[in-house]
Design a protein around this motif. Structure first.
Motif, mmCIF file in Angstrom:
data_model
loop_
_atom_site.group_PDB
_atom_site.id
_atom_site.type_symbol
_atom_site.label_atom_id
_atom_site.label_comp_id
_atom_site.label_asym_id
_atom_site.label_seq_id
_atom_site.Cartn_x
_atom_site.Cartn_y
_atom_site.Cartn_z
ATOM 1 N N CYS A 77 22.530 94.514 51.552
ATOM 2 C CA CYS A 77 23.508 94.894 50.534
ATOM 3 C C CYS A 77 24.219 93.598 50.157
ATOM 4 O O CYS A 77 24.845 92.956 51.007
ATOM 5 C CB CYS A 77 24.476 95.904 51.161
ATOM 6 S SG CYS A 77 25.850 96.366 50.125
ATOM 7 N N ASN A 78 24.104 93.198 48.880
ATOM 8 C CA ASN A 78 24.588 91.867 48.494
ATOM 9 C C ASN A 78 26.099 91.860 48.243
ATOM 10 O O ASN A 78 26.573 91.827 47.109
ATOM 11 C CB ASN A 78 23.805 91.336 47.287
ATOM 12 C CG ASN A 78 23.921 89.826 47.189
ATOM 13 O OD1 ASN A 78 24.524 89.182 48.048
ATOM 14 N ND2 ASN A 78 23.355 89.255 46.144
ATOM 15 N N ALA A 79 26.833 91.883 49.354
ATOM 16 C CA ALA A 79 28.294 91.974 49.307
ATOM 17 C C ALA A 79 28.923 90.601 49.141
ATOM 18 O O ALA A 79 28.361 89.595 49.571
ATOM 19 C CB ALA A 79 28.785 92.606 50.601
ATOM 20 N N ILE A 80 30.102 90.591 48.515
ATOM 21 C CA ILE A 80 30.869 89.349 48.394
ATOM 22 C C ILE A 80 32.316 89.651 48.764
ATOM 23 O O ILE A 80 32.939 90.557 48.203
ATOM 24 C CB ILE A 80 30.702 88.728 46.981
ATOM 25 C CG1 ILE A 80 31.461 87.405 46.889
ATOM 26 C CG2 ILE A 80 31.130 89.668 45.854
ATOM 27 C CD1 ILE A 80 31.014 86.519 45.729
ATOM 28 N N PHE A 101 26.861 103.084 53.549
ATOM 29 C CA PHE A 101 27.410 102.471 52.329
ATOM 30 C C PHE A 101 26.345 101.627 51.628
ATOM 31 O O PHE A 101 26.224 101.652 50.389
ATOM 32 C CB PHE A 101 28.635 101.607 52.684
ATOM 33 C CG PHE A 101 29.250 100.911 51.497
ATOM 34 C CD1 PHE A 101 30.166 101.572 50.681
ATOM 35 C CD2 PHE A 101 28.914 99.599 51.174
ATOM 36 C CE1 PHE A 101 30.730 100.942 49.569
ATOM 37 C CE2 PHE A 101 29.463 98.960 50.067
ATOM 38 C CZ PHE A 101 30.375 99.634 49.264
ATOM 39 N N SER A 102 25.548 100.915 52.418
ATOM 40 C CA SER A 102 24.523 100.015 51.850
ATOM 41 C C SER A 102 23.463 100.777 51.067
ATOM 42 O O SER A 102 22.796 100.215 50.210
ATOM 43 C CB SER A 102 23.828 99.226 52.963
ATOM 44 O OG SER A 102 24.778 98.499 53.673
ATOM 45 N N ILE A 114 32.476 92.351 57.998
ATOM 46 C CA ILE A 114 31.978 93.467 57.177
ATOM 47 C C ILE A 114 30.917 92.956 56.200
ATOM 48 O O ILE A 114 29.834 93.537 56.062
ATOM 49 C CB ILE A 114 33.152 94.174 56.455
ATOM 50 C CG1 ILE A 114 33.975 94.971 57.471
ATOM 51 C CG2 ILE A 114 32.648 95.086 55.329
ATOM 52 C CD1 ILE A 114 35.278 95.530 56.956
ATOM 53 N N VAL A 115 31.206 91.823 55.545
ATOM 54 C CA VAL A 115 30.240 91.263 54.585
ATOM 55 C C VAL A 115 28.937 90.885 55.313
ATOM 56 O O VAL A 115 27.836 91.186 54.825
ATOM 57 C CB VAL A 115 30.850 90.048 53.835
ATOM 58 C CG1 VAL A 115 29.790 89.306 53.035
ATOM 59 C CG2 VAL A 115 31.974 90.525 52.908
ATOM 60 N N ALA A 116 29.050 90.269 56.478
ATOM 61 C CA ALA A 116 27.839 89.863 57.220
ATOM 62 C C ALA A 116 27.000 91.087 57.589
ATOM 63 O O ALA A 116 25.767 91.062 57.518
ATOM 64 C CB ALA A 116 28.225 89.079 58.467
ATOM 65 N N ASN A 117 27.684 92.175 57.980
ATOM 66 C CA ASN A 117 26.948 93.399 58.331
ATOM 67 C C ASN A 117 26.289 94.038 57.120
ATOM 68 O O ASN A 117 25.194 94.577 57.220
ATOM 69 C CB ASN A 117 27.873 94.399 59.011
ATOM 70 C CG ASN A 117 27.904 94.154 60.498
ATOM 71 O OD1 ASN A 117 26.931 94.415 61.200
ATOM 72 N ND2 ASN A 117 29.002 93.593 60.972
ATOM 73 N N LEU A 118 26.971 93.966 55.967
ATOM 74 C CA LEU A 118 26.361 94.510 54.743
ATOM 75 C C LEU A 118 25.148 93.657 54.361
ATOM 76 O O LEU A 118 24.107 94.180 53.958
ATOM 77 C CB LEU A 118 27.389 94.578 53.610
ATOM 78 C CG LEU A 118 28.474 95.648 53.797
ATOM 79 C CD1 LEU A 118 29.589 95.482 52.775
ATOM 80 C CD2 LEU A 118 27.867 97.053 53.692
ATOM 81 N N GLN A 119 25.284 92.349 54.509
ATOM 82 C CA GLN A 119 24.148 91.470 54.200
ATOM 83 C C GLN A 119 22.962 91.780 55.123
ATOM 84 O O GLN A 119 21.811 91.765 54.683
ATOM 85 C CB GLN A 119 24.553 89.992 54.327
ATOM 86 C CG GLN A 119 25.514 89.517 53.228
ATOM 87 C CD GLN A 119 24.854 89.461 51.848
ATOM 88 O OE1 GLN A 119 23.649 89.522 51.713
ATOM 89 N NE2 GLN A 119 25.678 89.353 50.809
ATOM 90 N N LYS A 120 23.260 92.104 56.377
ATOM 91 C CA LYS A 120 22.203 92.491 57.326
ATOM 92 C C LYS A 120 21.431 93.696 56.800
ATOM 93 O O LYS A 120 20.218 93.812 56.984
ATOM 94 C CB LYS A 120 22.847 92.819 58.688
ATOM 95 C CG LYS A 120 21.845 93.202 59.760
ATOM 96 C CD LYS A 120 22.535 93.538 61.065
ATOM 97 C CE LYS A 120 23.024 94.982 61.057
ATOM 98 N NZ LYS A 120 23.651 95.405 62.309
#
Ligand SMILES: Nc1ncnc2c1ncn2[C@@H]1O[C@H](COP(=O)(O)OP(=O)(O)O)[C@@H](O)[C@H]1O
Ligand SMILES: CC(=O)N[C@@H](CCC(=O)OP(=O)(O)O)C(=O)O
Length: 260
Positions: free
Chosen positions: A95-98, A29-30, A86-92
């Motif tokens: 991917c600048n998720a909110i 997804f990222s 999920i947001v923390a994993n995207l940030q890893k």
């Protein structure tokens, strides 16, 4: 002028529940380009935690009967544990998720679900999607990640089926964007025979949906999922697919496409 393209992807409880599957989905997804929104469920986890708290989960027609105690559980699980993980994993993955619920930015206003003779408790049906805040986030290169919690604008949180959240967001945003909506779950698509992974039905229109329903080929959570798909198509969503997570990287993988 043509509308900008927007991809809304919904992942269900079975994908979220397997750490490896979730992690590899979030990596894929990222890497997606363009404008994207992620919607997640988490019904399986909520059921597991509710049972630990000696609450007996009850579903009718694919929707959770949400009394006050269960509302506390689903709020903690969906808007807290799952959304933030999920947001923390995207940030890893850079991917600048909110992470958002429907209360944030007044994005999704709902009302208490009232259906004859069934008391769903604090389950919500969506009234309105406010696309302003969401557009501001998208235009600033943020990736909104929605959980299945909405509000009624009177201070009451409500539990809303995550497939409905995805279809309502897609429908609301279709005025401004050319929306493609993808439901990712653990099977390859809608199956002719539930025990045969290779019996994927490649395309379903509304007439075929009625036939499949009448022949009991689709049941349980697949009923509200398909209902939500046809609702979104009727509201101007450009394309809808139901698939497993391979579809994110390979559009040629077997899957189901919906049409009116
Ligand atoms: N014909 C069908 N094809 C695929 N799945 C079906 C079918 N009929 C019923 N189902 C059930 O619907 C479920 C998907 O709905 P749901 O549990 O709401 O998914 P999600 O994981 O996306 O929340 C599948 O796990 C499957 O058990
Ligand atoms: C009202 C209602 O049923 N809400 C759903 C929201 C979560 C969900 O839809 O999760 P999945 O996508 O993983 O099934 C529930 O509590 O189960």
């Amino acid at each position: 002028m043509s509308k900008p393209k927007l991809h809304i992807i919904k992942i269900g409880g079975n994908v979220i529940d397997h750490e490896e599957n979730l992690s590899s989905f979030l990596v894929d997804f990222s890497k997606l380009e363009g404008l994207n929104i992620l919607v997640h469920g988490g019904g399986k986890k909520a059921t597991e935690i509710a049972k630990k708290l000696q609450l007996e989960p009850k579903m009718i027609g694919g929707r959770r009967i949400t009394d006050a105690d269960n509302l506390e559980v689903v709020t903690m699980v969906y808007a807290g544990l799952l959304n933030k993980n999920i947001v923390a994993n995207l940030q890893k993955n850079n991917c600048n998720a909110i992470g958002l619920s429907g209360a944030d930015g007044n994005a999704i206003k709902a009302n208490k679900r009232i259906v004859k003779e069934i008391d769903y408790g604090f389950a919500g049906d969506v009234d309105e999607v406010d696309t302003n805040t969401i557009s501001v986030l998208l235009e600033n290169n943020l990736i909104p990640v929605f959980c299945a919690i909405t509000h009624n604008k009177e201070g009451q949180l409500l539990n809303t089926n995550a497939d409905t959240i995805a279809s309502e967001l897609a429908s609301g945003l279709a005025k401004k964007y050319e929306v493609s909506l993808t439901y990712i779950f653990e099977k390859k698509g809608v199956l002719e025979s539930i025990d045969d992974e290779d019996s994927v039905i490649e395309s379903i229109d509304s007439e075929m949906y009625e036939t499949l329903k009448n022949n009991n080929i689709i049941a349980a959570g697949m009923l509200p999922k398909l209902e939500n798909c046809f609702y979104a198509l009727s509201r101007g969503v450009a394309e809808i697919h139901i698939a497993n997570s391979d579809f994110i990287t390979n559009k040629n993988t077997q899957h189901t496409t919906l049409s009116l």
